[in-house]
Motif scaffolding. Structure first.
Motif, PDB file in Angstrom:
ATOM      1  N   VAL A  78      46.743  43.789  44.117  1.00 58.11           N
ATOM      2  CA  VAL A  78      45.552  42.949  43.978  1.00 58.11           C
ATOM      3  C   VAL A  78      45.076  42.999  42.537  1.00 58.11           C
ATOM      4  CG1 VAL A  78      43.136  42.632  44.664  1.00 58.11           C
ATOM      5  CG2 VAL A  78      44.860  43.287  46.383  1.00 58.11           C
ATOM      6  N   LEU A  79      44.745  41.838  42.002  1.00 60.68           N
ATOM      7  CA  LEU A  79      44.177  41.726  40.668  1.00 60.68           C
ATOM      8  C   LEU A  79      42.716  41.302  40.819  1.00 60.68           C
ATOM      9  CD1 LEU A  79      45.403  42.114  37.846  1.00 60.68           C
ATOM     10  CD2 LEU A  79      45.758  39.634  37.742  1.00 60.68           C
ATOM     11  N   VAL A  80      41.812  42.108  40.267  1.00 59.34           N
ATOM     12  CA  VAL A  80      40.380  41.815  40.332  1.00 59.34           C
ATOM     13  C   VAL A  80      39.950  41.305  38.961  1.00 59.34           C
ATOM     14  CG1 VAL A  80      38.077  42.723  40.829  1.00 59.34           C
ATOM     15  CG2 VAL A  80      40.078  43.642  42.049  1.00 59.34           C
ATOM     16  N   LEU A  81      39.538  40.039  38.915  1.00 64.65           N
ATOM     17  CA  LEU A  81      39.159  39.414  37.646  1.00 64.65           C
ATOM     18  C   LEU A  81      37.642  39.508  37.477  1.00 64.65           C
ATOM     19  CD1 LEU A  81      41.426  36.237  37.746  1.00 64.65           C
ATOM     20  CD2 LEU A  81      41.949  38.548  36.942  1.00 64.65           C
ATOM     21  N   GLY A  82      37.225  40.509  36.721  1.00 68.35           N
ATOM     22  CA  GLY A  82      35.802  40.778  36.538  1.00 68.35           C
ATOM     23  C   GLY A  82      35.353  41.944  37.394  1.00 68.35           C
ATOM     24  N   VAL A  83      34.286  42.587  36.987  1.00 65.86           N
ATOM     25  CA  VAL A  83      33.768  43.758  37.695  1.00 65.86           C
ATOM     26  C   VAL A  83      32.971  43.304  38.917  1.00 65.86           C
ATOM     27  CG1 VAL A  83      32.271  45.775  37.528  1.00 65.86           C
ATOM     28  CG2 VAL A  83      33.685  45.099  35.570  1.00 65.86           C
ATOM     29  N   ILE A  84      33.241  43.919  40.064  1.00 66.14           N
ATOM     30  CA  ILE A  84      32.492  43.610  41.276  1.00 66.14           C
ATOM     31  C   ILE A  84      31.809  44.882  41.785  1.00 66.14           C
ATOM     32  CG2 ILE A  84      34.101  41.762  41.868  1.00 66.14           C
ATOM     33  CD1 ILE A  84      35.212  43.542  44.094  1.00 66.14           C
ATOM     34  N   HIS A  85      30.897  44.717  42.717  1.00 66.52           N
ATOM     35  CA  HIS A  85      30.112  45.846  43.208  1.00 66.52           C
ATOM     36  C   HIS A  85      31.016  46.906  43.848  1.00 66.52           C
ATOM     37  CE1 HIS A  85      27.112  48.114  45.517  1.00 66.52           C
ATOM     38  NE2 HIS A  85      26.236  47.632  44.657  1.00 66.52           N
ATOM     39  N   PRO A  86      30.654  48.190  43.686  1.00 70.34           N
ATOM     40  CA  PRO A  86      31.474  49.278  44.255  1.00 70.34           C
ATOM     41  C   PRO A  86      31.728  49.167  45.748  1.00 70.34           C
ATOM     42  CG  PRO A  86      29.895  50.177  42.693  1.00 70.34           C
ATOM     43  CD  PRO A  86      29.561  48.721  42.841  1.00 70.34           C
ATOM     44  N   GLU A  87      30.850  48.509  46.507  1.00 73.07           N
ATOM     45  CA  GLU A  87      31.076  48.395  47.946  1.00 73.07           C
ATOM     46  C   GLU A  87      32.332  47.579  48.248  1.00 73.07           C
ATOM     47  OE1 GLU A  87      27.954  47.525  50.607  1.00 73.07           O
ATOM     48  OE2 GLU A  87      26.622  49.067  49.790  1.00 73.07           O
ATOM     49  N   GLY A  88      32.640  46.627  47.381  1.00 70.21           N
ATOM     50  CA  GLY A  88      33.889  45.884  47.541  1.00 70.21           C
ATOM     51  C   GLY A  88      35.075  46.714  47.094  1.00 70.21           C
ATOM     52  N   MET A  89      34.930  47.395  45.973  1.00 69.80           N
ATOM     53  CA  MET A  89      36.028  48.218  45.465  1.00 69.80           C
ATOM     54  C   MET A  89      36.385  49.339  46.432  1.00 69.80           C
ATOM     55  SD  MET A  89      36.825  46.623  42.790  1.00 69.80           S
ATOM     56  CE  MET A  89      38.103  47.777  42.261  1.00 69.80           C
ATOM     57  N   THR A 102      16.441  29.790  35.216  1.00 73.24           N
ATOM     58  CA  THR A 102      17.090  31.084  35.386  1.00 73.24           C
ATOM     59  C   THR A 102      18.581  30.890  35.106  1.00 73.24           C
ATOM     60  OG1 THR A 102      17.169  30.618  37.778  1.00 73.24           O
ATOM     61  CG2 THR A 102      15.430  32.099  37.007  1.00 73.24           C
ATOM     62  N   PRO A 103      19.287  31.946  34.717  1.00 71.25           N
ATOM     63  CA  PRO A 103      20.660  31.813  34.205  1.00 71.25           C
ATOM     64  C   PRO A 103      21.742  31.820  35.286  1.00 71.25           C
ATOM     65  CG  PRO A 103      19.933  34.056  33.922  1.00 71.25           C
ATOM     66  CD  PRO A 103      18.761  33.315  34.509  1.00 71.25           C
ATOM     67  N   HIS A 104      21.699  30.833  36.181  1.00 70.79           N
ATOM     68  CA  HIS A 104      22.656  30.755  37.291  1.00 70.79           C
ATOM     69  C   HIS A 104      22.727  32.116  37.991  1.00 70.79           C
ATOM     70  CE1 HIS A 104      26.405  28.365  38.776  1.00 70.79           C
ATOM     71  NE2 HIS A 104      25.838  29.061  39.753  1.00 70.79           N
ATOM     72  N   SER A 105      21.552  32.622  38.298  1.00 73.03           N
ATOM     73  CA  SER A 105      21.432  33.971  38.846  1.00 73.03           C
ATOM     74  C   SER A 105      20.867  33.991  40.252  1.00 73.03           C
ATOM     75  CB  SER A 105      20.538  34.817  37.929  1.00 73.03           C
ATOM     76  OG  SER A 105      19.251  34.223  37.791  1.00 73.03           O
ATOM     77  N   ALA A 106      20.641  32.818  40.854  1.00 73.60           N
ATOM     78  CA  ALA A 106      20.019  32.789  42.175  1.00 73.60           C
ATOM     79  C   ALA A 106      20.824  33.564  43.209  1.00 73.60           C
ATOM     80  CB  ALA A 106      19.831  31.345  42.638  1.00 73.60           C
ATOM     81  N   GLY A 107      22.135  33.538  43.084  1.00 71.67           N
ATOM     82  CA  GLY A 107      22.982  34.233  44.044  1.00 71.67           C
ATOM     83  C   GLY A 107      23.408  35.611  43.595  1.00 71.67           C
ATOM     84  N   ALA A 108      22.683  36.188  42.630  1.00 69.29           N
ATOM     85  CA  ALA A 108      23.116  37.468  42.059  1.00 69.29           C
ATOM     86  C   ALA A 108      22.115  38.584  42.312  1.00 69.29           C
ATOM     87  CB  ALA A 108      23.358  37.313  40.558  1.00 69.29           C
ATOM     88  N   SER A 109      21.406  38.531  43.428  1.00 68.82           N
ATOM     89  CA  SER A 109      20.552  39.654  43.797  1.00 68.82           C
ATOM     90  C   SER A 109      21.431  40.858  44.132  1.00 68.82           C
ATOM     91  CB  SER A 109      19.695  39.301  45.010  1.00 68.82           C
ATOM     92  OG  SER A 109      20.512  39.161  46.164  1.00 68.82           O
ATOM     93  N   LEU A 110      20.810  42.012  44.183  1.00 69.82           N
ATOM     94  CA  LEU A 110      21.562  43.228  44.517  1.00 69.82           C
ATOM     95  C   LEU A 110      22.276  43.066  45.856  1.00 69.82           C
ATOM     96  CD1 LEU A 110      22.348  46.206  44.189  1.00 69.82           C
ATOM     97  CD2 LEU A 110      20.129  46.811  45.198  1.00 69.82           C
ATOM     98  N   GLU A 111      21.536  42.562  46.843  1.00 74.29           N
ATOM     99  CA  GLU A 111      22.124  42.423  48.180  1.00 74.29           C
ATOM    100  C   GLU A 111      23.246  41.391  48.189  1.00 74.29           C
ATOM    101  OE1 GLU A 111      18.023  44.017  48.479  1.00 74.29           O
ATOM    102  OE2 GLU A 111      18.941  42.336  47.417  1.00 74.29           O
ATOM    103  N   ALA A 112      23.047  40.300  47.451  1.00 73.09           N
ATOM    104  CA  ALA A 112      24.074  39.267  47.407  1.00 73.09           C
ATOM    105  C   ALA A 112      25.345  39.773  46.737  1.00 73.09           C
ATOM    106  CB  ALA A 112      23.556  38.035  46.676  1.00 73.09           C
ATOM    107  N   LEU A 113      25.194  40.537  45.670  1.00 74.02           N
ATOM    108  CA  LEU A 113      26.366  41.074  44.979  1.00 74.02           C
ATOM    109  C   LEU A 113      27.138  42.035  45.884  1.00 74.02           C
ATOM    110  CD1 LEU A 113      24.905  41.689  41.418  1.00 74.02           C
ATOM    111  CD2 LEU A 113      26.524  39.907  42.123  1.00 74.02           C
ATOM    112  N   LYS A 114      26.408  42.823  46.663  1.00 76.27           N
ATOM    113  CA  LYS A 114      27.083  43.720  47.611  1.00 76.27           C
ATOM    114  C   LYS A 114      27.845  42.920  48.660  1.00 76.27           C
ATOM    115  CE  LYS A 114      23.902  47.691  47.439  1.00 76.27           C
ATOM    116  NZ  LYS A 114      22.949  48.510  48.228  1.00 76.27           N
TER     117      LYS A 114
END
Length: 330
Positions: free
Chosen positions: A8-19, A283-295
């Motif tokens: 698997v190749l992960v392009l960009g850093v994602i939340h530890p819960e996914g990793m 806002t900087p295209h951040s509506a979907g980037a809350s802590l819960e959403a990122l998890k």
């Protein structure tokens, strides 16, 4: 000796819960790239079975260079930067994370409506400067009893309907792909032609994908047809609301204010005219980037990849469902 593990190749850093999902699999190996330019991805793509991607472009060259790619899993629901045709041509599933950011974006849309209605950005500086007596220069309004038009009633738009109803708003709903009874069940009044009811509308929020049908869906004519002093919100994709037309409508007073999380070009240029207009909140295209959403996004992004490997992928999360014929039970 060649590895039997899926790669698997992960392009960009994602939340530890996914990793953590990847780390818990002995039959999977993974690599995270922070340089996700096409040239660098091509240097790492050989033998990759799954790609997890946030914002990086996934081009035809990348898709075809792997030799064994099974799935491209988007961290979110938009897939503008992924070559869908190339995925389909090569039998690669393109998946999204529909459970991830809908609550967060719906809340952001309501935040814009409330901040605009209650004149927060005007009142807060008055208090800080000690200009209390000037509060009469700005007029807040109530959302209760106002009419909101929601354009697009999928996972996000349907949540906006429920939240707006909680504020006792009248909600009109437009989505030509959703049954009118289903729209009523959401709590909205279905409209077959949203342009025909704009004269009744005090606020409009758009929640559509960006495509040929929706680009400019709220343009100069639509803005002019709204009730004078209406509010406009776009937390979906840049280009759905015509930026030049919106700026002109705000400056003329036809539109009292707007909330924009997305732009035609991102990030916007330093001299973007919106920056000179305090009645347009951004806002900087951040509506979907809350802590819960990122998890949630990270978890479902990796979950979709592993489910592909395990043969348990839910067809509902697959964009190009034609590649599933004969491979996944529906």
């Amino acid at each position: 000796m060649a590895s039997n593990k899926k790669k698997v190749l992960v392009l960009g850093v994602i939340h530890p819960e996914g990793m953590a999902l990847l780390e818990g699999r002995d039959d999977v190996e993974f690599e995270v790239l922070t340089d996700y330019s096409e040239a660098n991805v091509l240097r790492h793509i050989e033998g990759v079975h799954g790609i997890a991607v946030r914002v990086a472009p996934v081009t035809r060259r990348i898709i075809e260079a792997s030799g064994c790619l099974e799935v491209v899993s988007r961290h979110g629901v938009g897939y503008d930067a992924v070559d869908v045709a190339a995925c389909t041509d090569n039998g690669v599933r393109l998946t999204i994370a529909p459970r991830a950011n809908a609550p967060s974006v719906a809340e952001q849309a309501m935040m814009f409506l409330l901040v605009l209605a209650k004149q927060l950005t005007a009142f807060d500086p008055l208090v800080r400067r000690g200009d209390w007596a000037r509060r009469g220069e700005h007029q807040a309004i109530d959302l209760e009893g106002r009419t909101l038009l929601v354009v697009g009633l999928g996972r996000i738009g349907s949540r906006v309907v429920r939240r707006a109803r909680a504020f006792d708003m009248r909600v009109l709903g437009y989505d030509p792909y959703i049954d009118q009874d289903a729209i009523r069940t959401m709590g909205a009044e279905p409209v077959a032609d949203f342009r025909a009811v704009l004269s009744e509308v005090d606020a409009v929020t758009v929640h559509c994908p960006r495509n040929a049908e929706t680009i400019g869906i709220v343009g100069a004519a639509e803005l002019a047809a709204l009730r004078k002093g209406a509010l406009v919100v776009n937390c979906a994709r840049g280009g759905l609301v015509d930026e030049a037309a919106l700026l002109a409508a705000v400056r003329s007073g036809q539109i009292a204010g707007a909330g924009m999380d997305v732009f035609d070009v991102e990030p916007p240029a330093p001299d973007h005219p919106f920056f000179q207009e305090p009645r347009i909140l951004m806002t900087p295209h951040s509506a979907g980037a809350s802590l819960e959403a990122l998890k949630r996004s990270a978890y479902q992004t990796i979950e979709n990849i592993l489910a592909t490997f395990d043969g348990t992928l839910d067809p509902a999360v697959v964009v190009n469902k034609e590649v599933l014929q004969g491979t996944v039970a529906s």
